[in-house]
Scaffold this active site. Structure first.
Site, mmCIF file in Angstrom:
data_model
loop_
_atom_site.group_PDB
_atom_site.id
_atom_site.type_symbol
_atom_site.label_atom_id
_atom_site.label_comp_id
_atom_site.label_asym_id
_atom_site.label_seq_id
_atom_site.Cartn_x
_atom_site.Cartn_y
_atom_site.Cartn_z
ATOM 1 N N GLU A 43 -2.209 -5.572 5.052
ATOM 2 C CA GLU A 43 -1.396 -6.131 4.625
ATOM 3 C C GLU A 43 -0.172 -5.068 4.307
ATOM 4 O O GLU A 43 -0.630 -4.189 3.761
ATOM 5 C CB GLU A 43 -1.751 -6.820 3.331
ATOM 6 C CG GLU A 43 -0.510 -7.360 2.744
ATOM 7 C CD GLU A 43 -0.830 -8.359 1.361
ATOM 8 O OE1 GLU A 43 0.009 -8.950 0.817
ATOM 9 O OE2 GLU A 43 -1.993 -8.278 0.946
ATOM 10 N N ARG A 270 -17.688 -1.714 1.492
ATOM 11 C CA ARG A 270 -16.344 -0.929 1.531
ATOM 12 C C ARG A 270 -16.467 0.424 1.286
ATOM 13 O O ARG A 270 -17.583 0.886 0.447
ATOM 14 C CB ARG A 270 -15.351 -1.428 0.493
ATOM 15 C CG ARG A 270 -15.723 -1.439 -0.903
ATOM 16 C CD ARG A 270 -14.807 -2.119 -1.847
ATOM 17 N NE ARG A 270 -13.236 -1.722 -1.441
ATOM 18 C CZ ARG A 270 -12.387 -2.304 -2.326
ATOM 19 N NH1 ARG A 270 -12.470 -3.384 -2.871
ATOM 20 N NH2 ARG A 270 -11.202 -1.600 -2.360
ATOM 21 N N LYS A 280 -5.347 -0.609 -4.063
ATOM 22 C CA LYS A 280 -3.879 -0.478 -3.909
ATOM 23 C C LYS A 280 -2.969 -0.809 -4.897
ATOM 24 O O LYS A 280 -1.817 -0.324 -5.100
ATOM 25 C CB LYS A 280 -3.658 -1.503 -2.632
ATOM 26 C CG LYS A 280 -2.367 -1.317 -1.776
ATOM 27 C CD LYS A 280 -1.879 -2.220 -0.856
ATOM 28 C CE LYS A 280 -2.760 -1.873 0.339
ATOM 29 N NZ LYS A 280 -2.281 -2.697 1.623
#
Length: 430
Positions: A43, A270, A280
């Site tokens: 993104e 992850r 983020k």
């Protein structure tokens, strides 16, 4: 250089096998696919960090290993936080890691018109409806992990009414937050993600970096992602474990619209790196509140920050291969990342000397006007890097830690009455 697509610089290590590779090899052997296609879908609302590197290395690496393709696709469905600067930074980071997507760069916004038509298809099949509940009311109606949800009072609207309202949503007739398009699935499902999830919401007053002000109706990630995968012919859609509960919705979307392929979502753990902020959202706060100098601040775990700190692309690729790919959530020690950069630099970095805490030394029996040129290897293990010249004079500097007037037991450096050899130089006596 590796020929073919995708381009990649030579990897630091031979990739290890893992459960995803086993799935791919099984699919190829069974004839389910003649070639594989993966994608990396960031993104564009910030810079990539070390956690993203694991996904980049995995997706592009698998495509390279099995002669497939890997797309770079920007998930740009939330224009409030996204911009072209982030797009450019992400492209630069992926290239720096050694990968190139060729002509295969896409944006979710490329499919906005098709996504809209698929939403109309769902409405016509009775599988989606326009809901007037507010976001707070939707959360309340959804229920909990132990209690089923409740049907929206707008769930029984007719196909004709839903089509009319959805068309008017696109035309911009309704304010933000007043209407959404929801999938009609199962409000009693034990998986909350299947309790009539939102597919579209109204967003006015934003300029999208790709489509400008053409749209005020934006699809959600859970709706956009599986259909984008299907339109691009992705065979293996690799996601981190937090999307495991979303997989039934992923499958529902591609099964109920007329897409050309059926991609498979596979989840892996992850990257959690100890002592490191990997959120983020929190990294964005550090940047926006001025706690750091920018997204490329060397104190941040962003790829741009690590690059400024001195990390190499080869070291990060090697690190991602070392940690492996599993289903088990874990935390990786910082020492493993530091070991990867040491090993990489040990083989490539030319050597230099520096004195951080200088202590002046005068060679009393050496002429004050003499300068002797000494030779030193630029790399002790690589003669091909050549040599450099070092001037030797009467006055020079050593580090304070290398001298002791009253040395502790076992001290091997310079002491009164002792002798040591200077690196690349002569023996001196104190």
């Amino acid at each position: 250089m590796v020929s073919g697509y995708p381009f990649m610089t030579e990897p630091a290590t031979t990739p290890r096998t893992n459960f995803i590779r086993q799935i791919i090899e099984g699919d190829l052997a069974a004839g389910r696919h003649s070639r594989i296609a993966t994608r990396f879908p960031p993104e564009p609302n910030g810079y990539l960090h070390i956690g993203h590197a694991k996904s980049i290395v995995l997706n592009f690496g698998l495509a390279l290993a099995y002669g497939g393709t890997c797309n770079l696709r920007f998930d740009d469905t939330n224009p409030h936080r996204e911009n072209r600067d982030f797009v450019a930074a992400i492209e630069a980071d992926v290239r720096w890691l050694g990968y190139d997507w060729g002509e295969r760069v896409y944006f979710a916004s490329d499919y906005f018109e098709q996504l809209y038509r698929f939403a109309v298809e769902l409405i016509e099949k009775g599988l989606a409806y326009v809901c007037d509940l507010t976001p707070e009311e939707i959360r309340d109606y959804r229920g909990t992990l132990t209690e089923p949800g409740r049907d929206s009072p707008y769930r029984t609207r007719s196909v004709a009414e839903n089509l009319d309202l959805f068309r008017r949503m696109r035309a911009g007739e309704f304010p933000d937050g007043t209407r959404t398009l929801r999938a009609r699935i199962d409000m009693a499902s034990p998986n909350i993600n299947l309790r009539d999830p939102v597919l579209y919401r109204v967003r006015h007053g934003v300029i999208h970096h790709q489509t400008g002000n053409e749209w005020c109706l934006y699809p959600t990630y859970d709706y956009t992602h599986p259909i984008s995968d299907a339109l691009e012919g992705i065979t293996h859609s690799l996601c981190t474990l937090e999307f495991e509960d979303h997989r039934p919705l992923y499958d529902w979307c591609v099964e109920h619209v007329s897409v050309p392929s059926q991609p498979r979502q596979i989840e892996f753990s992850r990257l959690n790196l100890e002592y490191t902020v990997m959120s983020k959202r929190r990294l964005t706060l550090l940047v926006e509140e001025g706690h750091v100098t920018g997204w490329d601040d060397p104190r941040l775990p962003t790829l741009a920050g690590l690059r400024r700190r001195g990390y190499t692309a080869g070291a990060i690729r090697d690190f991602c291969e070392r940690i492996g790919v599993t289903k088990a959530d874990n935390r990786v020690e910082m020492a493993l990342l530091e070991s990867a950069i040491r090993d990489d630099l040990d083989a490539t970095a030319p050597r230099r000397m520096a004195v951080l805490r200088p202590l002046k030394v005068v060679i009393e029996d050496y002429p004050a006007d003499r300068v002797t040129t000494l030779k030193a290897a630029n790399h002790p293990k690589d003669p091909g890097q050549g040599e450099r010249e070092i001037p030797f004079t009467r006055e020079l500097y050593i580090d304070r830690a290398d001298f002791a007037e009253d040395p502790p037991k076992g001290f091997k450096r310079l002491v009164p009455g002792g002798e040591v050899r200077l690196r690349h130089g002569y023996v001196i006596r104190c």
